[in-house]
Design a protein around this motif. Structure first.
Motif, PDB file in Angstrom:
ATOM      1  N   VAL A 180     -14.692  -2.634  11.460  1.00  0.00           N
ATOM      2  CA  VAL A 180     -13.266  -2.315  11.358  1.00  0.00           C
ATOM      3  C   VAL A 180     -12.824  -2.616   9.933  1.00  0.00           C
ATOM      4  O   VAL A 180     -12.958  -3.742   9.458  1.00  0.00           O
ATOM      5  CB  VAL A 180     -12.419  -3.142  12.350  1.00  0.00           C
ATOM      6  N   ARG A 181     -12.310  -1.591   9.243  1.00  0.00           N
ATOM      7  CA  ARG A 181     -11.850  -1.755   7.862  1.00  0.00           C
ATOM      8  C   ARG A 181     -10.321  -1.798   7.863  1.00  0.00           C
ATOM      9  O   ARG A 181      -9.675  -0.845   8.278  1.00  0.00           O
ATOM     10  CB  ARG A 181     -12.360  -0.600   7.005  1.00  0.00           C
ATOM     11  N   VAL A 182      -9.794  -2.930   7.408  1.00  0.00           N
ATOM     12  CA  VAL A 182      -8.358  -3.197   7.502  1.00  0.00           C
ATOM     13  C   VAL A 182      -7.735  -3.233   6.111  1.00  0.00           C
ATOM     14  O   VAL A 182      -8.196  -3.966   5.235  1.00  0.00           O
ATOM     15  CB  VAL A 182      -8.099  -4.541   8.215  1.00  0.00           C
ATOM     16  N   GLY A 183      -6.695  -2.452   5.926  1.00  0.00           N
ATOM     17  CA  GLY A 183      -5.917  -2.515   4.696  1.00  0.00           C
ATOM     18  C   GLY A 183      -4.628  -3.279   4.945  1.00  0.00           C
ATOM     19  O   GLY A 183      -4.119  -3.310   6.072  1.00  0.00           O
ATOM     20  N   PHE A 184      -4.102  -3.907   3.900  1.00  0.00           N
ATOM     21  CA  PHE A 184      -2.868  -4.673   4.106  1.00  0.00           C
ATOM     22  C   PHE A 184      -2.068  -4.757   2.819  1.00  0.00           C
ATOM     23  O   PHE A 184      -2.609  -4.690   1.719  1.00  0.00           O
ATOM     24  CB  PHE A 184      -3.174  -6.089   4.610  1.00  0.00           C
ATOM     25  N   ALA A 185      -0.764  -4.866   2.990  1.00  0.00           N
ATOM     26  CA  ALA A 185       0.151  -5.170   1.892  1.00  0.00           C
ATOM     27  C   ALA A 185       0.543  -6.644   2.016  1.00  0.00           C
ATOM     28  O   ALA A 185       0.287  -7.294   3.035  1.00  0.00           O
ATOM     29  CB  ALA A 185       1.384  -4.271   1.965  1.00  0.00           C
ATOM     30  N   GLY A 186       1.163  -7.173   0.967  1.00  0.00           N
ATOM     31  CA  GLY A 186       1.439  -8.606   0.891  1.00  0.00           C
ATOM     32  C   GLY A 186       2.191  -9.168   2.071  1.00  0.00           C
ATOM     33  O   GLY A 186       1.915 -10.290   2.522  1.00  0.00           O
TER      34      GLY A 186
ATOM     35  N   CYS B 177     -11.404  -6.700   5.093  1.00  0.00           N
ATOM     36  CA  CYS B 177      -9.982  -6.622   4.742  1.00  0.00           C
ATOM     37  C   CYS B 177      -9.845  -6.300   3.257  1.00  0.00           C
ATOM     38  O   CYS B 177     -10.583  -6.844   2.428  1.00  0.00           O
ATOM     39  CB  CYS B 177      -9.271  -7.937   5.058  1.00  0.00           C
ATOM     40  N   GLN B 178      -8.887  -5.436   2.942  1.00  0.00           N
ATOM     41  CA  GLN B 178      -8.674  -5.014   1.563  1.00  0.00           C
ATOM     42  C   GLN B 178      -7.185  -4.841   1.293  1.00  0.00           C
ATOM     43  O   GLN B 178      -6.490  -4.155   2.052  1.00  0.00           O
ATOM     44  CB  GLN B 178      -9.409  -3.687   1.299  1.00  0.00           C
ATOM     45  N   GLU B 179      -6.704  -5.463   0.231  1.00  0.00           N
ATOM     46  CA  GLU B 179      -5.296  -5.297  -0.134  1.00  0.00           C
ATOM     47  C   GLU B 179      -5.104  -3.950  -0.819  1.00  0.00           C
ATOM     48  O   GLU B 179      -5.795  -3.627  -1.784  1.00  0.00           O
ATOM     49  CB  GLU B 179      -4.841  -6.420  -1.057  1.00  0.00           C
TER      50      GLU B 179
ATOM     51  N   ASN C 289      -2.138   4.776   3.590  1.00  0.00           N
ATOM     52  CA  ASN C 289      -1.942   6.014   4.350  1.00  0.00           C
ATOM     53  C   ASN C 289      -3.023   7.034   4.031  1.00  0.00           C
ATOM     54  O   ASN C 289      -3.616   7.640   4.921  1.00  0.00           O
ATOM     55  CB  ASN C 289      -0.561   6.614   4.040  1.00  0.00           C
ATOM     56  N   GLU C 290      -3.290   7.227   2.742  1.00  0.00           N
ATOM     57  CA  GLU C 290      -4.290   8.204   2.324  1.00  0.00           C
ATOM     58  C   GLU C 290      -5.681   7.805   2.790  1.00  0.00           C
ATOM     59  O   GLU C 290      -6.463   8.645   3.250  1.00  0.00           O
ATOM     60  CB  GLU C 290      -4.262   8.349   0.800  1.00  0.00           C
ATOM     61  N   ALA C 291      -6.014   6.501   2.685  1.00  0.00           N
ATOM     62  CA  ALA C 291      -7.345   6.028   3.063  1.00  0.00           C
ATOM     63  C   ALA C 291      -7.585   6.160   4.566  1.00  0.00           C
ATOM     64  O   ALA C 291      -8.689   6.495   5.000  1.00  0.00           O
ATOM     65  CB  ALA C 291      -7.524   4.581   2.612  1.00  0.00           C
ATOM     66  N   ILE C 292      -6.562   5.905   5.373  1.00  0.00           N
ATOM     67  CA  ILE C 292      -6.714   6.051   6.828  1.00  0.00           C
ATOM     68  C   ILE C 292      -6.926   7.509   7.184  1.00  0.00           C
ATOM     69  O   ILE C 292      -7.762   7.853   8.031  1.00  0.00           O
ATOM     70  CB  ILE C 292      -5.483   5.479   7.559  1.00  0.00           C
TER      71      ILE C 292
ATOM     72  N   ASP D  92      -9.617   2.075   8.350  1.00  0.00           N
ATOM     73  CA  ASP D  92      -9.404   2.307   9.778  1.00  0.00           C
ATOM     74  C   ASP D  92      -7.988   1.984  10.236  1.00  0.00           C
ATOM     75  O   ASP D  92      -7.392   2.738  11.002  1.00  0.00           O
ATOM     76  CB  ASP D  92     -10.406   1.479  10.586  1.00  0.00           C
ATOM     77  N   VAL D  93      -7.465   0.845   9.822  1.00  0.00           N
ATOM     78  CA  VAL D  93      -6.096   0.470  10.173  1.00  0.00           C
ATOM     79  C   VAL D  93      -5.424  -0.121   8.946  1.00  0.00           C
ATOM     80  O   VAL D  93      -6.096  -0.604   8.029  1.00  0.00           O
ATOM     81  CB  VAL D  93      -6.044  -0.540  11.346  1.00  0.00           C
ATOM     82  N   GLY D  94      -4.104  -0.081   8.930  1.00  0.00           N
ATOM     83  CA  GLY D  94      -3.373  -0.618   7.786  1.00  0.00           C
ATOM     84  C   GLY D  94      -2.121  -1.349   8.215  1.00  0.00           C
ATOM     85  O   GLY D  94      -1.459  -0.964   9.189  1.00  0.00           O
TER      86      GLY D  94
END
Length: 297
Positions: free
Chosen positions: A93-99, A125-127, A134-137, A143-145
């Motif tokens: 599971v690849r997770v993106g996140f903002a601060g 997890c990747q900031e 949005n573009e990466a998903i 996978d999720v953001g």
């Protein structure tokens, strides 16, 4: 030769008796004898030496017994591995996140709960800025953001779930004239140089609300790419910023946080995923985090 033949042969080889093997397999003895004879005919020679009281293995039979055991063990391992993958217990599971996802604790809570329930699943997890998430998903590299709901027009291929909502606080230098106030109103922000997020991260809803409330006195002086940069510039006295309330937990020398007396300027956090998600691990992550939020409220 198929897996059924191997299972039948192993039963006879282990029991050394056709009657007991047939009973173990829950089939009649003549049918078992026919299956073993068919296997011998296919392989081109005898595998068993039949006597009136027991069955002995030929050298070829001993070799087949060892190979059959390895084959069936491998097939069982394969079956279990595939079943675990289908249940989402393995995979990535690849997770993106903002601060805001970090400062609110939402990201860590979800990832920790998923890891405890699915310890063999890989999670990265990747900031990333919301626009890039949005573009990466959409293109399959994420996978999720976790991101603020910056975009009023949601993509129809994505699912947007609200996972948090907070008020905003005002961030400024401890030497700023407004730092003496315990709380601020929106009117107090008139003509103050504001530090906002950069254009790709732009909180368009916040921009719109401030424009309605302040009109021509709205003064956006800076647009910055990250939350820590916003806090640093505010602490340096280059302007003031409006940030989600959870950021007030970040203690930085020379930086103060003041309550903003406005219910209109809220901040939220969205969990974004694909509508037709093919990965069982990702579906397990989404399902588990939803259940965890319901349990913990």
């Amino acid at each position: 030769m198929d897996l059924r033949h191997l299972r039948y042969f192993l039963a006879v080889a282990e029991e050394r008796h056709f009657g007991r093997a047939a009973e173990r397999l829950n089939i009649v003895q003549p049918a078992l004898s026919m299956q073993i004879k068919a296997l011998e005919a296919e392989l081109g020679g005898p595998l068993l030496i039949r006597t009136s009281r027991r069955v002995e293995l030929t050298d070829a039979g001993k070799l087949l017994q060892a190979e059959a055991m390895r084959t069936l063990e491998h097939m069982e391992h394969t079956r279990l591995a595939v079943e675990r993958s289908i249940r989402g217990e393995t995979g990535r599971v690849r997770v993106g996140f903002a601060g805001n996802a970090v400062f609110s604790g939402r990201l860590m809570q979800d990832v920790r709960a998923f890891h405890q329930a699915y310890p063999d699943a890989e999670i990265n997890c990747q900031e990333l800025a919301p626009q890039l998430q949005n573009e990466a998903i959409q293109n399959g590299t994420l996978d999720v953001g976790y991101m603020p709901d910056y975009y009023p027009d949601h993509d129809s291929a994505l699912v947007y779930e609200s996972v948090g909502e907070w008020g905003r606080v005002v961030v400024m230098s401890s030497e700023h004239p407004l730092a003496d106030k315990e709380s601020l109103t929106v009117d107090m922000l008139a003509n103050e140089p504001l530090i906002m997020y950069s254009i790709n991260d732009a909180d368009s809803e916040l921009d719109t609300q401030l424009q309605k409330l302040l009109g021509d006195s709205l003064n956006i002086a800076w647009r910055i790419s990250s939350s820590l940069s916003v806090l640093a510039m505010a602490g340096a006295g280059l302007g003031i910023a409006l940030v989600p309330a959870p950021l007030a937990q970040v203690a930085i020398p020379g930086v103060v946080y003041r309550v903003l007396d406005s219910k209109a300027l809220t901040a939220n956090l969205m969990l974004v995923s694909r509508k037709n998600e093919p990965s069982a691990a990702v579906l397990a992550y989404l399902t588990h985090t939803r259940k965890d939020r319901l349990i913990k409220g």
